[in-house]
Design an enzyme around this catalytic site. Structure first.
Site, PDB file in Angstrom:
ATOM      1  CD  GLU A  92      -1.238  -2.153   2.464  1.00  0.00           C
ATOM      2  OE1 GLU A  92      -2.057  -2.587   3.134  1.00  0.00           O
ATOM      3  OE2 GLU A  92       0.135  -2.472   2.125  1.00  0.00           O
ATOM      4  CG  ASP A 136      23.963 -40.882  -2.033  1.00  0.00           C
ATOM      5  OD1 ASP A 136      24.561 -41.860  -2.159  1.00  0.00           O
ATOM      6  OD2 ASP A 136      22.870 -40.918  -1.312  1.00  0.00           O
ATOM      7  CB  SER A 171      19.958 -46.278  -2.718  1.00  0.00           C
ATOM      8  OG  SER A 171      20.653 -45.406  -2.740  1.00  0.00           O
ATOM      9  CB  ALA A 184      16.189 -37.376  13.141  1.00  0.00           C
ATOM     10  CB  CYS A 229      -0.334  -0.627   5.552  1.00  0.00           C
ATOM     11  SG  CYS A 229       1.360  -1.195   5.128  1.00  0.00           S
TER      12      CYS A 229
END
Length: 349
Positions: A55, A203, A171, A277, A88
């Site tokens: 605004e 990985d 995997s 976890a 505002c």
């Protein structure tokens, strides 16, 4: 006073303007100022924490007095508190705005109440115009406001017998191309992607969201949790965003810091240890389980200990969707509410 055609068109425009602002600690908001005859006088949007709200941004483009008698069309209720910027609602009142049309109520305990303040000053206020579209736009911010932390999705891929890897630890790939493509598009919907140091060391993932080899337009910030150092030549260092590293196992502290940074949606993709976890800590708002029609056997389970000592303490889920992805199947689930029938203990079949 009913919302008119010019105000509806202005709300369409305000929603478009809102998307120019960044997702972060503050919501994306757009605003359009209309003259009494419906002509667009000014436009604005919120450009990030510490910058003028939508605004005020719009009003700043007008000369003093030009907004007197005007209508402000805003995607979120004008705020009613002083933070890095002033209220505002007060700015609109002082500018002489006669009417305000907004889509969504501000849920903040301190920032809400702008509509009431405007009405008390004699401003005509209408709320709820295109509320569904405005909600969809800032759904992540609203969810983070309600939770006091980011919304967290925990994802894993598993064989039909619940394994995340073969006996030798391999995997790639349990699931097929369609499932992997789905993962990347869901990564792109998140603000951060989280893995543990074990996944990084094993990985060396890029942690990007891709369509084939091409990067998607939105990339989640990579987050690595754990005490082991990440090699300087790891792929994560080549991510479009600088990675965040947390040398801690306190997931509540991590999510609190991510929330403070304006992260609204977190995608956890860090292997069985990290997934377990997060679930054990009660920090899983959504589960994505990609199930492949393959049997692996062995002890490489997709989930480890999540604090379930007996069936009475099972973490029941409500399935929102089953999604076929080629030969694979995706379960989209969330924790079942205490009153949900699926959360009632059931005897063995």
């Amino acid at each position: 006073m009913a919302v008119n055609a010019a105000e509806r068109s202005a709300m369409d425009r305000a929603l478009q303007l809102a998307t120019r602002g960044p997702r972060g600690a503050n919501p994306q908001v757009g605003a359009v100022i209309l003259s009494p005859d419906g002509t667009v006088l000014a436009e604005g949007w919120h450009q990030g924490a510490g910058t003028p709200h939508a605004e005020v941004d719009a009003l700043s483009k007008l000369a003093p007095g030009d907004a007197r008698g005007a209508t402000a069309v805003v995607t979120l209720e004008p705020c009613n508190h002083t933070g890095r910027t002033g209220p505002c609602a007060v700015a609109l009142i002082e500018a002489g705005v006669a009417r305000v049309v907004y889509a969504l109520d501000d849920p903040g305990a301190e920032s809400g109440g702008g509509a009431e303040r405007l009405r008390a000053a004699g401003v005509d206020v209408d709320s709820g115009e295109q509320a569904d579209a405005a909600h969809a736009l800032i759904d992540g911010w609203l969810t983070a406001q309600r939770l006091g932390r980011p919304h967290i999705t925990v994802k894993w891929a598993q064989s039909l017998d619940g394994r995340a890897a073969a006996a030798d630890g391999s995997s790639q790939w349990i699931t097929g191309p369609a499932a992997r493509a789905d993962v990347h598009h869901r990564r792109a919907e998140a603000d951060a992607i989280v893995v543990g140091t074990g996944t990084v060391l094993a990985d060396d993932p890029a942690l990007t969201a891709r369509d084939g080899d091409a990067l998607l337009s939105h990339q989640p910030v990579p987050v690595v949790i754990g005490s082991r150092p990440t090699p300087t030549d790891a792929a994560v260092h080549r991510h479009p965003h600088s990675p965040l590293f947390y040398d801690t196992h306190d997931l509540h502290a991590v999510t609190a810091d991510l929330h403070a940074r304006g992260i609204q949606r977190v995608f956890v993709e860090g292997g069985p240890t990290l997934a377990s976890a997060f679930i054990q800590a009660g920090l899983a708002d959504r589960v994505l389980a990609y199930i492949a029609p393959v049997l692996l056997g062995g002890d490489k389970l997709a989930l480890g200990d999540i604090g379930v000592a007996s069936i009475d303490h099972a973490r029941r889920l409500t399935i929102d969707e089953w999604v076929p992805l080629g030969p694979d199947l995706l379960a989209v689930a969330r924790p079942a509410a205490p009153t949900d029938p699926q959360n009632q203990n059931e005897g063995a079949a």
